[in-house]
Write an enzyme that holds these catalytic residues in place. Structure first.
Site, PDB file in Angstrom:
ATOM      1  N   GLU A 136     -38.454  -5.234  18.766  1.00  0.00           N
ATOM      2  CA  GLU A 136     -37.842  -6.461  19.307  1.00  0.00           C
ATOM      3  C   GLU A 136     -38.707  -7.099  19.996  1.00  0.00           C
ATOM      4  O   GLU A 136     -38.599  -8.607  20.141  1.00  0.00           O
ATOM      5  CB  GLU A 136     -36.454  -6.195  19.709  1.00  0.00           C
ATOM      6  CG  GLU A 136     -35.561  -5.468  18.635  1.00  0.00           C
ATOM      7  CD  GLU A 136     -35.739  -3.899  18.463  1.00  0.00           C
ATOM      8  OE1 GLU A 136     -36.650  -3.355  19.272  1.00  0.00           O
ATOM      9  OE2 GLU A 136     -35.192  -3.564  17.508  1.00  0.00           O
ATOM     10  N   ASP A 193     -21.174   3.869  15.106  1.00  0.00           N
ATOM     11  CA  ASP A 193     -22.541   4.167  15.547  1.00  0.00           C
ATOM     12  C   ASP A 193     -22.670   4.565  17.183  1.00  0.00           C
ATOM     13  O   ASP A 193     -23.575   5.113  17.545  1.00  0.00           O
ATOM     14  CB  ASP A 193     -23.642   3.059  15.403  1.00  0.00           C
ATOM     15  CG  ASP A 193     -24.098   2.796  13.986  1.00  0.00           C
ATOM     16  OD1 ASP A 193     -24.350   4.142  13.248  1.00  0.00           O
ATOM     17  OD2 ASP A 193     -24.590   1.868  13.314  1.00  0.00           O
TER      18      ASP A 193
END
Lengths: 307, 273
Positions: free
Chosen positions: A54, A113
């Site tokens: 990222e 998650d």
């Protein structure tokens, strides 16, 4: 009617890319989820797979914008805003570059998650950056507007998106405007100021309050920054108190932005949001909203305490 | 290349070094060491290799330069002033309130392409420029100078893998390998090992040169820009503080003040190089 925000986002990004060849997309191995895959499928040369990196992605997006492109850089909100914070500050915002960062699966919406994938801090970290525009749309219609508005703004923009099917609150006539509050329900005693998914829940809370004889005004803030302080003061005019509602930590997000905006002429306030905690896994989204106190009942109880 | 052209470029490098001293001034801390170590490379880029025009700063096919080791921007300021991007007198005002010449590169400065200073981001920005150029069918080349100490930043290696994955032959990383970071020698403080071998292992075509030998520099720049299919890295062995004897091979002048006497000595030594 329910429409998935990711689907709406992908449709509008594709429509935008068809009209504007400067639009390009980057993703960090989540294009199927964020829906940037629509660019890869239709304009493969304008899609850049950045791998699971990222930080590099954000600085590459900065470089692309310096060649006149309008890059939309995607990941889950927690990774898009958190991992590359310094790159967003130094590579993008400081030089005022035309980079759009799309934080998908925000808040609790990636319920399965767990904590690492749930983002409660991104409104705070993104709005603290000078020059950054922060959108937090409430439904599919506003999501599409935010895509168009982001492209129209010459500068950095963060768009916070939920991953789930959400009720449609608005239509093509809704007068969205960057930084302006939108009164979605009139009321006289208390103002429920909400953003993102919490606007629909605030509407339900207003209904609940009505059964108890309390008149609640619902104000949607789809832009967290910039914020038109005068317009917000006008929108809350006449009520006795404000409840802010956000799927985000109460530190630094919508509640803080509203408190900062109104501090010269304050009203009593309560903040409904995540109480300085991390998330966790659950079998469904609603279970987490209840667990973290983000329900219509929580909002109504906060409003009652103000009166 | 003919000896007269090399001699001209050496004069440009001298002008860059004098410009660094000018920009550093007195009573201001500044990054002398890392600016001097890349001065010859910066001179070769601006006055030999790169297509650029101070009168047409934004021409779409200009070559791009990014000083990823942003603290060494004094070398770039000196080159930009010498090339005519802004008056040389402006150098004196470097790092003063409101001046276009900030402590680290900012796009407000004519000729500066990207903001750097938070180390490790420049190569990624260069990748974006190289991708944009390829998408638009523009033949420009993107040159990025990094420090060897800077290579400790993990993002650099994200960028090194990305440039390789995208087969960016229009991108060159130049490592100013002066062997000294802010606090000491890189081999003592944080040993990065075989830098050339690392770039090679990541799929880059690599060159290793004496970063103060103008003939070697221009040859490497020419060869790097001709490589097809892979990105290129030039590992330049350099001397921190090159040209100013008391600042050479020490971290003491990584970021420091000059006295009036030191300034005069520095100018004398640069003129005698």
């Amino acid at each position: 009617m329910l429409i998935n925000l990711r689907t709406a986002y992908g449709e509008e990004l594709l429509a935008l890319a068809k009209e504007n060849s400067r639009v390009v997309a980057l993703d960090a191995d989540l294009c199927g989820s964020t829906q940037s895959v629509v660019i890869e499928k239709n304009f493969p040369e304008r899609y850049f797979e950045m791998g699971i990196g990222e930080q590099n992605m954000i600085s590459v997006a900065a470089g692309l914008s310096l060649t006149g492109k309008i890059p939309f850089a995607h990941s889950f909100a927690v990774f898009a805003s958190g991992r590359p914070f310094d790159q967003i500050r130094q590579s993008v915002c400081l030089p005022k570059l035309n980079v759009k960062i799309v934080g998908s699966s925000c808040g609790l919406s990636d319920f399965g998650d767990g904590a690492t994938h749930q983002s409660f801090e991104d409104l705070a970290t993104m709005r603290v950056l000078p020059g950054m525009t922060v959108f937090c749309p409430a439904d599919a219609v506003e999501t599409k507007w935010a895509v168009r508005q982001a492209a129209a703004i010459d500068g950095p923009v963060y768009i916070r998106l939920n991953r789930n099917d959400l009720p449609v609150l608005f239509d093509e006539k809704t007068p969205f405007e960057t930084g302006k509050p939108l009164v979605v329900k009139e009321g006289s005693q208390v103002a429920l100021v909400a953003t993102g998914t919490m606007t629909a829940i605030a509407m339900e809370a207003a209904g609940l309050l009505e059964t108890k004889g309390i008149s609640a005004r619902v104000i949607h803030l789809g832009t967290i920054k910039p914020l038109d302080t005068a317009a917000l003061a006008k929108a809350v005019n006449g009520v006795r108190g404000i409840v802010t509602c956000e799927e985000h930590t109460i530190y630094g997000g919508l509640g803080s932005a509203v408190a900062e905006a109104l501090c010269a002429a304050p009203l009593p306030m309560r903040m409904v949001g995540i109480q300085d905690r991390y998330g966790q896994s659950a079998v469904c989204y609603d279970e987490l909203l209840v667990h973290y106190g983000l329900t219509k009942e929580n909002i109504a109880a906060a409003a009652e305490k103000l009166l | 290349m003919n000896p007269e052209r090399i001699a001209e470029l050496k004069e440009k490098a001298r002008a860059v070094r004098l410009g660094i001293i000018e920009a550093l001034g007195l009573e201001k801390r500044g990054h002398l060491g890392g600016s001097m170590s890349c001065a010859d490379i910066v001179a070769a880029l601006y006055f030999y290799k790169m297509r650029h025009d101070p009168k047409d700063r934004f021409m779409p096919d200009r070559d791009r330069f990014i000083m990823s080791k942003g603290h060494s921007v004094l070398a770039q300021y000196a080159a930009l002033a010498e090339a005519g991007y802004f008056p040389k007198e402006t150098l004196k005002k470097t790092k003063t309130l409101g001046c276009i010449l900030q402590g680290h590169p900012e796009r407000e400065t004519p000729g500066v392409e990207a903001n750097t200073g938070s180390l490790g981001q420049g190569l990624s920005i260069g990748i974006g420029m190289a991708l944009g150029g390829r998408l638009d069918g523009l033949g420009y080349h993107t040159w990025v100078i990094l420090g060897d100490g800077e290579l400790a930043e993990g993002q650099v290696w994200e960028a090194v893998t990305a440039a390789s994955a995208f087969k960016l032959d229009n991108l060159t990383a130049i490592v100013d390998m002066n062997g000294i970071q802010a606090v000491g020698k890189t081999c003592d403080r944080y040993d990065l090992g075989d830098i050339r071998g690392k770039f090679s292992a990541f799929g880059w075509k690599t060159f290793e040169i004496d970063g103060h030998d103008m003939t070697q520099i221009v040859r490497a720049l020419d060869e790097a820009s001709e490589v097809k299919g892979v990105p290129t890295a030039i590992i330049a062995r350099t001397v921190k503080g090159k040209g100013v004897s008391f600042a050479e091979n020490t971290h003491a002048y990584h970021n420091n003040l000059l006295t009036k006497e030191q300034q005069e000595q520095a100018v004398r030594e640069i003129l005698a190089m």
